[in-house]
Each structure stands twice: as C-alpha cells, then as structure tokens.
Design a protein around this motif. Structure first.
Motif: not given
Length: 216
Positions: A188-212
């Motif tokens: 259960s905690f491993l699944g939560f950790a993976m979910l949190l990791d995926s959410a953080l990755f998605a946030v970083i990807h979506l908020t990263r400025p586009p490459r010039q």
C-alpha cells in the motif's frame, strides 16, 4: 577516513519507497509502538470498553451515521466532547482507515489503532443513548446495529486486541516497525510512493517551459 554517504535516488518510485521505509524505521524509536497489546498505560482520562474483532467491521460501517448523529447534538457535556475528540484523533493516527486490512486483518500494524478509534466510536453511540436530544434516532440506530451484529455473529469473533480497554488520555499508534513485514501495508505504501512519484513527474513535465528553437 570519511564515512561513506549513501544518496537515495528521489527521482524514481524506488527512491520514494526507500525514503519511506527509512522514515518508518526512524519512527519506531518511540518505545511504546512496539507493544503487541493495544492497551495503553495512561488511565487518567475517560475509560472506553474493549471491542471484539467481530464488532469492528460493523462499527466501521456505522461510523459515519454515528458521527453524523453526534454532530447534530447541541446540548453536549465535557465527557461527550472528549469521547468524540478522542475518536477523531485516533482515526487520524490510523491514517483515516485508508490502509487496506486495518480493520479486518488482525496482523495489520494498523489493527490496534483501528480497535481504539472504533471502540471510541461505539462509546460515543452508547453515551448518546442517555442524552436528551434525538432519542428516537439514536434508539433506531442502536437497534439496527444490534440486529446486524446478532445476525452476523460478530460479537463472538475475538482477536488479540479484543480484551484491551482504552482511555482518552492514551493514544494508540500504528506499529510502524511492523509495516515492512506486513505485505498488504508494505505494498500500500509502495503504491502510494509510486503514485506520488508519478504525480510529481507529471507536474514537473507540465510546468517545464518549452524549449526554444535553436537558430541555425
């Protein structure tokens, strides 16, 4: 010779999981958490009767109606408020009942604290029987619960914590040191950790400025 440093890779699910396990082992240093009995040592508060293992699942199903009815009470006293407060505090310590098997699995590291918050929930219902407000609603809820308990034979199902009394002065915490050895809780905690990791990755990807574009 300088001590070797171990860095946990936080950019992957395994990194989050290792950090979580490390935190669990640090938390186990509080000596009271290793006790197998859920009974506490501080008896200076309000005593709460024990709860059978069979009653737990039923009280868990009725927890929301019981607390909804308690919230409707306007003429309360200190004892009622302390019981209700203890119920809510224990519930939060038990991670709001979100860890699978907390109520049904006797071996769960969260079973002892589940006993505590559900025993307190039952104590709130019993106390409301003598309160002047909403007597008909309280009686109907008690009758329904009693009938279901008898029909399911829940009062006869016992476990290692069934004889333990509780007290509002004593908080029963999960046995965090047992989590790595309890597969359901561990995954259960491993699944939560993976979910949190995926959410953080998605946030970083979506908020990263586009490459010039690179000018030739």
């Amino acid at each position: 010779m300088r001590p070797q440093r171990f860095d946990i890779p936080m950019g992957c699910p395994a990194g989050w999981f290792l950090a979580l396990v490390a935190c669990l082992f640090m938390l186990q240093t509080e000596s009271g958490w290793a006790h197998r009995s859920s009974a506490g040592t501080d008896t200076s508060g309000i005593s709460i009767p024990s709860l059978s293992h069979g009653e737990m699942a039923l009280i868990a199903d009725y927890r929301k109606p019981i607390l909804d009815l308690a919230a409707r009470m306007t003429r309360t006293d200190e004892k009622f408020r302390r019981l209700l407060n203890y119920t809510n505090i224990q519930y939060s310590y038990c991670l709001w009942g979100m860890v699978p098997g907390s109520v049904t699995d006797e071996q769960s590291p969260f079973n002892a604290c589940s006993h505590a918050y559900l025993a307190a929930t039952k104590a709130v219902l019993v106390y409301m029987r003598d309160m002047p407000e909403h007597r008909d609603a309280v009686s109907a809820l008690v009758s329904d619960l009693d009938a279901t308990l008898v029909r399911n034979g829940g009062s006869f199902v016992m476990c290692q914590y069934s004889g333990d009394p509780y007290n509002t002065a004593d908080i029963i915490r999960p046995r965090w040191s047992d989590v790595p050895g309890h597969l359901t809780s561990l995954f259960s905690f491993l699944g939560f950790a993976m979910l949190l990791d995926s959410a953080l990755f998605a946030v970083i990807h979506l908020t990263r400025p586009p490459r010039q574009p690179v000018n030739a």
